[in-house]
Design a protein around this motif. Structure first.
Motif, PDB file in Angstrom:
ATOM      1  N   SER A  38       0.916  -1.014   0.036  1.00 19.46           N
ATOM      2  CA  SER A  38      -0.057  -0.259  -0.035  1.00 19.46           C
ATOM      3  C   SER A  38       0.663   1.348  -0.190  1.00 19.46           C
ATOM      4  CB  SER A  38      -0.884  -0.120   1.246  1.00 19.46           C
ATOM      5  OG  SER A  38      -1.694   1.218   1.546  1.00 19.46           O
ATOM      6  N   ALA A  51      -0.609   3.851   1.240  1.00 18.80           N
ATOM      7  CA  ALA A  51      -1.195   4.719   2.491  1.00 18.80           C
ATOM      8  C   ALA A  51      -0.276   5.050   3.337  1.00 18.80           C
ATOM      9  CB  ALA A  51      -2.346   4.047   2.698  1.00 18.80           C
ATOM     10  N   GLN A 100      -4.134  -6.004   5.114  1.00 14.51           N
ATOM     11  CA  GLN A 100      -5.779  -5.854   4.690  1.00 14.51           C
ATOM     12  C   GLN A 100      -6.291  -5.267   5.697  1.00 14.51           C
ATOM     13  OE1 GLN A 100      -5.354 -10.192   2.613  1.00 14.51           O
ATOM     14  NE2 GLN A 100      -7.394  -9.700   3.551  1.00 14.51           N
ATOM     15  N   GLN A 159      -5.856  -1.540   5.527  1.00 10.22           N
ATOM     16  CA  GLN A 159      -6.283  -0.961   4.218  1.00 10.22           C
ATOM     17  C   GLN A 159      -7.907  -0.782   4.474  1.00 10.22           C
ATOM     18  OE1 GLN A 159      -4.606   0.698   1.953  1.00 10.22           O
ATOM     19  NE2 GLN A 159      -2.995  -0.165   3.531  1.00 10.22           N
ATOM     20  N   LYS A 160      -8.705  -1.636   5.094  1.00 10.24           N
ATOM     21  CA  LYS A 160     -10.032  -1.532   5.228  1.00 10.24           C
ATOM     22  C   LYS A 160     -10.435  -0.406   6.402  1.00 10.24           C
ATOM     23  CE  LYS A 160     -11.681  -5.956   4.211  1.00 10.24           C
ATOM     24  NZ  LYS A 160     -12.419  -7.417   4.574  1.00 10.24           N
ATOM     25  N   GLN A 166      -9.747   3.015   4.656  1.00  8.93           N
ATOM     26  CA  GLN A 166     -10.727   3.302   3.694  1.00  8.93           C
ATOM     27  C   GLN A 166     -11.827   4.205   4.318  1.00  8.93           C
ATOM     28  OE1 GLN A 166     -10.474   2.719   0.307  1.00  8.93           O
ATOM     29  NE2 GLN A 166     -12.500   3.516  -0.159  1.00  8.93           N
ATOM     30  N   LYS A 167     -11.998   3.955   5.506  1.00  8.71           N
ATOM     31  CA  LYS A 167     -13.143   4.604   6.189  1.00  8.71           C
ATOM     32  C   LYS A 167     -12.529   6.102   6.461  1.00  8.71           C
ATOM     33  CE  LYS A 167     -16.332   1.718   7.218  1.00  8.71           C
ATOM     34  NZ  LYS A 167     -17.750   1.790   6.559  1.00  8.71           N
ATOM     35  N   LYS A 196     -11.414   7.942   4.394  1.00  9.62           N
ATOM     36  CA  LYS A 196     -11.863   9.151   3.226  1.00  9.62           C
ATOM     37  C   LYS A 196     -13.011   9.817   3.665  1.00  9.62           C
ATOM     38  CE  LYS A 196      -9.666   6.398  -0.294  1.00  9.62           C
ATOM     39  NZ  LYS A 196      -9.780   5.618  -1.380  1.00  9.62           N
TER      40      LYS A 196
END
Length: 874
Positions: free
Chosen positions: A643, A645, A660, A663-664, A667-668, A670
């Motif tokens: 990633s 990020a 993983q 990353q989930k 994502q929040k 954002k």
């Protein structure tokens, strides 16, 4: 893993050192003629070091062929001169006239017999011996000391230790690094498994890439080199990974994960997908065994000579070498590689020998001439090992350190390794390379390049360099006495003309810059080395790397991964290297270095031209119990960070599943982060949490009880988050205590400080605050925390140095592990919100569980190995 030999050494050294301190104290009582206490201790330490060196020599028969040389001459001096004459009539003349000399005759003398000329600074006239002309030590000190030394086996060889009462020259390093002011100089004893791991992966990786540059066809994906992995995959998987029984203190889920890893590695190797030497680091395969097998399997003399030539020419630097742990590890590795190459070349020549003594092995006469030249060089030495070690010490190893006593120990260890392969006293010659290649000086202060390059490269500064201040990591003239500026171009002219060093390894000092500024100043680094010397050492090391193939291997504090101060350092590393490997280690419940209360990372990297996006491989922050320490390094497991990020930090990831999950969560972010609902001004509704964090994050909607010297107050290092209402406060409280947030903290923090910026940046999204179950669970959790809390009383010691008074402190301690079932319920709610799979939820709930719950609670759980499970016996 730590071998039985290494385990014997480290446990034996520890026990010897405890007894050694008592002997040291006794000798102090027998010392006369030195008044100042610090001088007395310094001189006794010097004397014991000298005598220990003589014990190694006498046990090898190098002191008049008498394995009891010192005791024999003590008795003789007493017979001829009476009591208490041994020190002044025998030892001092032996030290100063013989052992420190390089020009005297080897002829045996009536007093000393036949002893070697070592030219060791250790035995030279010491400033204390000049200052105090009437030093005297009673004979009883030596009788007592020799009786103690005689209970040990003294072995020049530093490996293959068979018993815990065996001492090797590494004991000098152990004593040196345990008697130095470790907090002041940041010097710590490096375990053999750590130094071996770093040297093997950096040196062998470099050698393979260097040979590949000359013979690219030999390294194509379908060549015999990589087919070795397919033919015998298990041979290159670490033995501890292959172990079928439970490892000591291994939990059931860890056992299953290890077996899964074993199958995965077997499949990858069998499929023939590995065709790059860096994969051995990434998968933590046995790179040493692979190198030996490639050499043994080789049928081409030209290729072997290319490999051997690169071994001969490789330059290995430890810029803060201390007493030589990494240089000794490099010496042991190179010795094995040198020998394997030479023996394989000899076997090939014999196999293809023609009656006229020519060979059908190679049509290239240059190769055969090179081989014959090697044979002639070897024949000038009395053994192959002696030739190899002389070559390594002369051509391959370089070290610098600020501490003169550490440098002398480093030289001593290298020389004793050579003495182990020396047959008789007459063959012992002072080794000039030790004086030239192992140098005392400040690696951070001084010039790398001569500002007047046309000036002859000699062991002196050019006029331009003398006048050149504040450039190329310069120094202030008025600080030169303390700085001990080390000018690389004049100290190692040949190496710097070649562009620098191929391998840079070591254990830099972990010292805050402000603590040493009064002694010396460094200039030209990023914001004064980000406030810590280890960062400056990394910068300097990158500047000293020779080429794009050069490799770096350093042990550094964990702050390199995410500390705000070190953001620019991480940028430099990303811009200068690729790939990068970072393995990370906690201090609870055990520490990587027994005496270093420091969370650490092992940094491995290859120098590269400003990579667009460097390949980054990381581990999680590894915890372990003492029983797990022997397997710690061989169980390192890297995760490829895919990633973008992670931004300006190096995340600490235990697996791809871990990434993983992150990353989930991200994502929040954002939608919204936690900071979006926080108030900048105080409100009646708040969450209080402790900044200092270890196994558990502790957050409540009340302030814990804390009383100091009878006065109730807020606990130190506490932080407040203010919110609009009670429901939001309870939601945030539930979030901060759960295992998901602990995983966030473990990934991006320094494993101790829970900063407000990290809390505020947690990605929550908007809908999190509408989940009704979270505030309800938080209320239950708060009640449970109160029921399980315990009152504790602590008496802090007064600080005499800092002139701080002692305190009587009463405080409320939270036992968060008692609420694990309730915390798991919070994580299940959050798992549904973030969209975690069952596998991801299981990872979150069980992350570090063995250590967070503690031995007693966890051992009683269903996650411990089943009854009757076989466990590996160490």
């Amino acid at each position: 893993m730590l071998t039985r030999s290494q385990s014997h050494a480290e446990s034996g050294f520890k026990r010897f050192y405890q007894l050694f301190k008592s002997e040291q104290a006794f000798v102090l009582t027998q010392l006369e003629g030195i008044t100042a206490e610090n001088d007395r201790r310094t001189y006794v330490s010097l004397l014991l070091q000298r005598l220990m060196c003589l014990y190694f020599l006498q046990k090898r028969g190098f002191l008049d062929s008498n394995t009891a040389y010192l005791s024999t001459h003590l008795e003789r001096i007493q017979e001829h001169y009476g009591q208490d004459q041994f020190f002044r009539h025998f030892l001092l003349p032996l030290f100063h006239s013989k052992l420190s000399n390089s020009r005297a005759s080897y002829a045996a003398s009536p007093l000393f017999g036949n002893v070697p000329l070592l030219a060791f600074q250790l035995f030279a006239l010491h400033p204390l011996e000049l200052r105090y002309a009437n030093i005297q030590i009673a004979d009883r000190a030596f009788v007592h000391l020799f009786a103690f030394f005689d209970t040990y086996q003294w072995q020049l060889k530093e490996d293959q230790i068979q018993a815990e009462n065996t001492l090797t020259a590494a004991i000098f390093a152990y004593i040196c690094e345990h008697t130095s002011d470790q907090k002041q100089v940041g010097a710590y004893y490096t375990g053999t498994d750590v130094s071996t791991y770093i040297t093997n992966n950096t040196i062998i990786s470099y050698l393979f890439k260097a040979v590949q540059a000359s013979y690219p066809a030999a390294f194509s994906s379908d060549t015999s080199i990589w087919q070795l992995l397919q033919r015998r995959p298990e041979r290159y998987i670490q033995r501890v990974i292959r172990e079928r029984t439970y490892l000591p203190a291994e939990a059931s889920h860890e056992y299953r994960a290890r077996q899964k890893r074993y199958k995965m590695l077997t499949a990858i190797l069998s499929a023939g997908t590995i065709n790059h030497i860096h994969a051995f680091i990434t998968y933590n395969l046995d790179i040493f065994q692979f190198a030996l097998d490639v050499i043994e399997d080789c049928e081409q003399l030209d290729w072997l000579l290319a490999f051997y030539t690169n071994i001969e020419q490789i330059s290995i630097l430890d810029p803060t070498c201390g007493s030589g742990a990494f240089l000794m590890a490099a010496l042991h590795l190179l010795k094995t590689l040198y020998k394997a190459c030479l023996q394989r070349m000899y076997a090939l020549i014999e196999q293809h020998q023609l009656p006229d003594h020519s060979s059908r092995l190679s049509s290239n006469p240059v190769s055969l001439n090179r081989y014959n030249s090697l044979l002639q060089q070897i024949q000038q030495h009395h053994s192959l090992d002696h030739y190899i070690l002389t070559s390594i010490i002369t051509h391959n190893l370089y070290g610098v350190d600020l501490m003169p006593e550490a440098i002398e120990v480093c030289k001593l260890r290298l020389f004793m390794a050579l003495l182990d392969h020396t047959e008789c006293i007459e063959d012992i010659q002072p080794l000039l390379a030790l004086q030239q290649n192992i140098r005392c000086g400040n690696a951070l202060v001084g010039l790398i390049h001569d500002p007047e390059p046309a000036h002859p490269q000699a062991y002196q500064l050019s006029p331009a360099a003398e006048a050149h201040e504040n450039a190329d990591y310069g120094y202030k003239k008025n600080d030169r006495a303390n700085n001990q500026p080390f000018h690389w171009f004049s100290a190692f002219p040949h190496r710097m003309q070649q562009g620098g060093f191929d391998i840079i390894i070591g254990n830099p000092p972990f010292v805050e810059y402000h603590k040493i500024k009064h002694s010396y100043q460094i200039q030209g680094y990023e914001k004064e080395s980000c406030g810590n010397l280890y960062a400056a050492v990394i910068e300097r090391s990158l500047a000293l790397c020779r080429s794009e193939m050069s490799h770096l291997g350093l042990i550094v504090p964990l702050s390199i991964c995410s500390g705000n101060r070190f953001k620019r350092l991480r940028q430099i590393i990303r811009q200068s290297t690729s790939p990068i490997w970072l393995s990370n280690f906690e201090i609870f419940p055990s520490r990587l270095f027994e005496s270093a209360f420091q969370r650490l990372s092992i940094l491995l990297a290859q120098r590269a031209k400003t990579p667009f996006r460097p390949a980054l491989y990381v581990t999680g922050v590894k915890r372990w119990y003492a029983a797990e320490r022997p397997h710690l390094i061989n169980l390192i497991s890297y995760t490829h960070v895919k990633s973008k990020a992670s931004g300006s930090i190096f995340p600490k990831l235990a697996s791809s599943l871990h990434e993983q999950i992150m990353q989930k969560i991200l994502q929040k972010g954002k939608e919204a982060r936690l900071e979006s609902i926080l108030h900048t001004e105080p409100t009646p509704y708040f969450v209080y949490y402790q900044e200092a964090t270890n196994y558990w994050l502790k957050a409540t909607c009340r302030v814990p009880f804390y009383k100091k010297n009878g006065k109730i107050m807020h606990p130190p290092h506490g932080r407040f988050l203010f919110l609009a209402n009670e429901q939001l406060a309870h939601t945030v409280m539930a979030l901060l205590n759960c295992s998901l947030f602990y995983l966030w903290f473990a990934t991006y923090a320094d494993s101790f400080h829970l900063s407000q910026s990290l809390v505020k940046s947690f990605p929550t999204g908007n809908a999190l605050y509408t989940i009704a179950a979270l505030p309800d669970l938080a209320i239950q959790l708060e009640e449970e925390i109160q029921r399980n809390a315990q009152m504790s009383t602590r008496n802090t010691r007064s600080g005499t140095r800092q002139k701080k008074p002692g305190y009587l402190i009463e405080l409320e301690e939270y036992r968060m592990h008692s609420s694990k079932a309730l915390l798991d319920e919070i994580d299940r709610v959050l798992a549904s919100y973030f969209g975690f799979t069952n596998e991801e939820l299981d990872f979150i709930i069980n992350y570090d569980i063995k250590y967070r719950m503690g031995k007693k609670e966890y051992a009683n759980s269903t996650l411990w190995p089943p009854a009757g499970a076989a466990t590996l016996q160490l």
